[in-house]
Design a protein around this motif. Structure first.
Motif, PDB file in Angstrom:
ATOM      1  N   ASP A 109       0.813  -1.218   0.000  1.00  0.00           N
ATOM      2  CA  ASP A 109       0.000   0.000   0.000  1.00  0.00           C
ATOM      3  C   ASP A 109       0.844   1.264   0.000  1.00  0.00           C
ATOM      4  O   ASP A 109       0.304   2.367  -0.105  1.00  0.00           O
ATOM      5  CB  ASP A 109      -0.921   0.021   1.232  1.00  0.00           C
ATOM      6  CG  ASP A 109      -2.060  -0.988   1.124  1.00  0.00           C
ATOM      7  OD1 ASP A 109      -2.336  -1.441   0.001  1.00  0.00           O
ATOM      8  OD2 ASP A 109      -2.652  -1.319   2.174  1.00  0.00           O
ATOM      9  N   GLY A 110       2.161   1.107   0.159  1.00  0.00           N
ATOM     10  CA  GLY A 110       3.048   2.255   0.095  1.00  0.00           C
ATOM     11  C   GLY A 110       3.661   2.687   1.409  1.00  0.00           C
ATOM     12  O   GLY A 110       4.422   3.662   1.444  1.00  0.00           O
ATOM     13  N   LEU A 111       3.351   1.988   2.498  1.00  0.00           N
ATOM     14  CA  LEU A 111       3.973   2.334   3.766  1.00  0.00           C
ATOM     15  C   LEU A 111       5.442   1.923   3.765  1.00  0.00           C
ATOM     16  O   LEU A 111       5.823   0.943   3.104  1.00  0.00           O
ATOM     17  CB  LEU A 111       3.261   1.656   4.933  1.00  0.00           C
ATOM     18  CG  LEU A 111       2.071   2.402   5.567  1.00  0.00           C
ATOM     19  CD1 LEU A 111       0.934   2.541   4.571  1.00  0.00           C
ATOM     20  CD2 LEU A 111       1.610   1.683   6.831  1.00  0.00           C
ATOM     21  N   THR A 112       6.257   2.655   4.496  1.00  0.00           N
ATOM     22  CA  THR A 112       7.655   2.290   4.662  1.00  0.00           C
ATOM     23  C   THR A 112       7.778   1.278   5.799  1.00  0.00           C
ATOM     24  O   THR A 112       6.870   1.142   6.619  1.00  0.00           O
ATOM     25  CB  THR A 112       8.498   3.524   5.010  1.00  0.00           C
ATOM     26  OG1 THR A 112       8.084   4.017   6.303  1.00  0.00           O
ATOM     27  CG2 THR A 112       8.335   4.618   3.964  1.00  0.00           C
ATOM     28  N   MET A 133      16.485  -0.458  11.537  1.00  0.00           N
ATOM     29  CA  MET A 133      17.761   0.241  11.342  1.00  0.00           C
ATOM     30  C   MET A 133      17.744   1.078  10.067  1.00  0.00           C
ATOM     31  O   MET A 133      18.391   2.116   9.984  1.00  0.00           O
ATOM     32  CB  MET A 133      18.907  -0.771  11.305  1.00  0.00           C
ATOM     33  CG  MET A 133      18.891  -1.698  10.092  1.00  0.00           C
ATOM     34  SD  MET A 133      20.173  -2.964  10.203  1.00  0.00           S
ATOM     35  CE  MET A 133      20.220  -3.532   8.479  1.00  0.00           C
ATOM     36  N   THR A 134      16.996   0.637   9.071  1.00  0.00           N
ATOM     37  CA  THR A 134      16.881   1.342   7.800  1.00  0.00           C
ATOM     38  C   THR A 134      15.591   0.923   7.123  1.00  0.00           C
ATOM     39  O   THR A 134      15.048  -0.150   7.416  1.00  0.00           O
ATOM     40  CB  THR A 134      18.081   1.036   6.871  1.00  0.00           C
ATOM     41  OG1 THR A 134      17.940   1.764   5.639  1.00  0.00           O
ATOM     42  CG2 THR A 134      18.187  -0.452   6.554  1.00  0.00           C
ATOM     43  N   ASP A 135      15.098   1.763   6.219  1.00  0.00           N
ATOM     44  CA  ASP A 135      13.930   1.389   5.419  1.00  0.00           C
ATOM     45  C   ASP A 135      14.338   0.675   4.142  1.00  0.00           C
ATOM     46  O   ASP A 135      13.478   0.184   3.401  1.00  0.00           O
ATOM     47  CB  ASP A 135      13.108   2.634   5.073  1.00  0.00           C
ATOM     48  CG  ASP A 135      12.205   3.076   6.230  1.00  0.00           C
ATOM     49  OD1 ASP A 135      11.959   2.262   7.127  1.00  0.00           O
ATOM     50  OD2 ASP A 135      11.747   4.239   6.213  1.00  0.00           O
ATOM     51  N   ALA A 136      15.619   0.612   3.858  1.00  0.00           N
ATOM     52  CA  ALA A 136      16.103  -0.064   2.651  1.00  0.00           C
ATOM     53  C   ALA A 136      16.139  -1.574   2.863  1.00  0.00           C
ATOM     54  O   ALA A 136      16.275  -2.056   3.991  1.00  0.00           O
ATOM     55  CB  ALA A 136      17.495   0.447   2.292  1.00  0.00           C
TER      56      ALA A 136
END
Length: 314
Positions: A109-112, A133-136
């Motif tokens: 849905d587009g949430l990080t 720690m990161t969204d990546a």
């Protein structure tokens, strides 16, 4: 008091329980969780370390197995295997799968990942704030001696770390940045604690996120680590295999040297060693790191809380 914890794995979840119990109602705790062992499986996004800590804080974890939900069933997992889908040696419990489906839907849905984890924390009163720690996506790969690669979970769960690793990789790490709020929490902290998690595959990926080490070096907070090595042996898991692969002895002082003193371009101000390793205090302090001896067996939440109190006192 504002406390930031870097954590991952079962050791991280036990330590986080101790942090919650040790702090008072006026204190604030932020836990930066390792996401290096995340993966896609059967079309859903799994975050094993995130879920272990969420379940432990919520009191719904399977303490006997050390992962997943207590009282879970495996009907869906059996059906997946009947279709030849997923990994037959990597069990997805039905309740656990519900978590993965919810997470995947929110991501679609587009949430990080940060927003997803914030939403997950609305279900139970966890008592601490959790941040990835990161969204990546920087999943951990194991490089074997012949140059082949496999996901960390296959190496860890299927092969039980029996295949000698030549290196550990986190594809995409160079372009990653700390998740929103992480650097700010470290800068605003009074104390930063390194949980007694695997130094290579739990704490290692957190420290590898560009900007993370710099944030730890620049904060006015004291950075205190807790050894996960007691008497020259790992408490749980196969951290010794990981340490050997990167040329670090399975000793409390060697892990302290691996992290390094903040006064010498490392990250530690103080390091807790177990009573069994009291003889290593001079070696740790020779690194420029204050050594503190304390009982480090996390047998129950109360014992973990005493470890946290010792770390805060350091």
């Amino acid at each position: 008091m504002k406390v930031v914890v870097l954590a991952g794995g079962v050791g991280g979840s036990k330590f986080t329980l101790g942090v919650r119990e040790a702090l008072g109602p006026e204190d604030e705790a932020t836990v930066v969780v390792n996401t290096g062992d995340d993966l896609w499986l059967s079309g859903v996004r799994l975050q094993p370390d995130v879920d272990s800590i969420v379940y432990a804080l919520a009191g719904v974890n399977d303490a006997h197995r050390g992962w997943g939900r207590a009282g879970d069933s495996e009907r869906v997992n059996e059906e997946l295997q009947a279709w030849g889908a997923g990994w037959p040696w990597f069990t997805l419990g039905d309740l656990d799968l519900g978590t993965h489906l919810a997470r995947t839907g929110w991501l679609r849905d587009g949430l990080t990942p940060t927003q997803v984890l914030a939403r997950m924390q609305e279900r139970w009163p966890l008592g601490v704030r959790l941040l990835p720690m990161t969204d990546a996506e920087v999943d951990t790969n194991i490089v074997l001696g012949d140059g082949s690669r496999m996901h960390f979970q296959e190496w860890w769960t299927r092969h039980r770390a029996a295949l000698a690793p030549a290196a550990f990789e986190n594809p995409g790490m160079a372009a990653a940045v700390p998740a929103p709020g992480v650097v700010e929490a470290i800068a605003d902290a009074d104390v930063v604690l390194l949980a007694p998690s695997n130094p290579v595959v739990s704490i290692g990926p957190i420290l590898a996120v560009p900007g993370m080490r710099e944030a730890l070096r620049q904060t006015s907070a004291k950075v205190v680590g807790v050894s996960g090595i007691i008497g020259g042996r790992v408490v749980r898991g196969m951290a010794d295999v990981c340490l050997t692969a990167i040329g670090v002895e399975t000793r409390a002082d060697a892990v302290a040297a691996h992290y390094g003193a903040r006064s010498a371009d490392g990250i530690l101000d103080a390091w807790l060693v177990a009573e069994e390793d009291a003889f290593l205090v001079p070696a740790v302090e020779a690194l420029g790191i204050r050594a503190v001896v304390a009982p480090l067996w996390m047998t129950e939440a109360a014992a973990s809380a005493e470890i946290v109190r010792a770390a805060l006192a350091a």
